[in-house]
Design an enzyme around this catalytic site. Sequence first.
Site, PDB file in Angstrom:
ATOM      1  N   GLY A  42       0.814  -1.210   0.000  1.00 25.52           N
ATOM      2  CA  GLY A  42       0.000   0.000   0.000  1.00 25.52           C
ATOM      3  C   GLY A  42       0.845   1.256   0.000  1.00 25.52           C
ATOM      4  O   GLY A  42       2.051   1.226  -0.251  1.00 25.52           O
ATOM      5  N   GLU A  43       0.222   2.377   0.247  1.00 28.26           N
ATOM      6  CA  GLU A  43       0.854   3.706   0.298  1.00 28.26           C
ATOM      7  C   GLU A  43       1.365   4.178  -1.063  1.00 28.26           C
ATOM      8  O   GLU A  43       2.001   5.221  -1.158  1.00 28.26           O
ATOM      9  CB  GLU A  43       2.033   3.740   1.291  1.00 28.26           C
ATOM     10  CG  GLU A  43       1.680   3.389   2.717  1.00 28.26           C
ATOM     11  CD  GLU A  43       2.884   3.466   3.652  1.00 28.26           C
ATOM     12  OE1 GLU A  43       3.897   4.104   3.300  1.00 28.26           O
ATOM     13  OE2 GLU A  43       2.812   2.872   4.740  1.00 28.26           O
TER      14      GLU A  43
END
Length: 349
Positions: free
Chosen positions: A312-313
């Site tokens: 993610g991110e």
Amino acid sequence: MNRISEIKSPERLPAELSKKQWDSIAKPLGSFGLLEDFVQKIASIQGTPDVDISKRAVVVMCADNGVVSEGVTQTGSEVTAISSVAIAEGRSNINALAGTYGAEVFAVDVGIKSDVESPHIIDRKISHGTHNIAEKPAMSTVQAIQAVCTGMDIVGELKNKGFQIIVTGEMGIGNTTTASALSAVILGVPVEDVTGRGAGLTAEGLEKKISVIKRALEVNKPDKNNPLDMLAKVGGYDIAGMTGLFLGGAVYGVPVVIDGVISAVSAVLACKMNPVCAEYMLAGHVSGEPAGIKLLESIGLKAVINAGLRLGEGTGGIMLLPLLDGALSLYRNAHRFDDTGIERYEVLK
């Protein structure tokens, strides 16, 4: 939202000129695969075969999801705020990669549950998290529109600052649950087929997550033909914000990179609002989540990287940048047929 109806396909001539430049390199035709296609696509978006992506941004949409109260995650909602501040202040996973690949990271609070105390986060909070989708709609249609418009506005602001490519990212505990709910509706498949373990669940935890998603779909009955209805009923502010990023890329002429499955859900929703959006998207990688490849296929896109990434991110999406940098080095600097005396390759039929 009127901007969405004004989206047009990018020019084709720059892509054709870019292909000619690729074909002039002393190598087999098309031998750099999807990366050649991506450079041509960027040329089309930028309106020139002289592709430049040296000023790049990662936009991380941060928001909380009320469905966390159902126990579908390993961690609580408080982690969203902690991680979002770390991203905003340059201390998280995406920042380490961005520093290596020359990108600036922007963390946007579109719906974190708590009030975040950091001067570095971009405050566009719509509300303090969403409602629990297992009980009621995540948000109102007005709030969904506000989140989408926030994403579009951010792309416009970054374009005015000279940014040439944007990687999408998200931070929101519980967002693989909302992404799976949306994927089931979008793809018209059983919840089990598109629901994974997220950041890490036991087999029992996965069964509970599937059960909660089924309940959410039964309670809310999202309309698969209405992307705003889907977003409002079983989505999240992070997903809606990223949907706006993809729409903004098409509105303002900026290539936008798809990250993992949550980003891919947003990309598909943007295409449902205007299919031309796909012409401004680059699929960075295929998520390790079950719905990842199916979502990309639904909008005719193929990713360069298939490595089971699921951090993610924006950490998977940003990995496309060094590959593009390598491709552009070849595109600009490699020896040409005309310089070497090597006979040109021909397209064989």
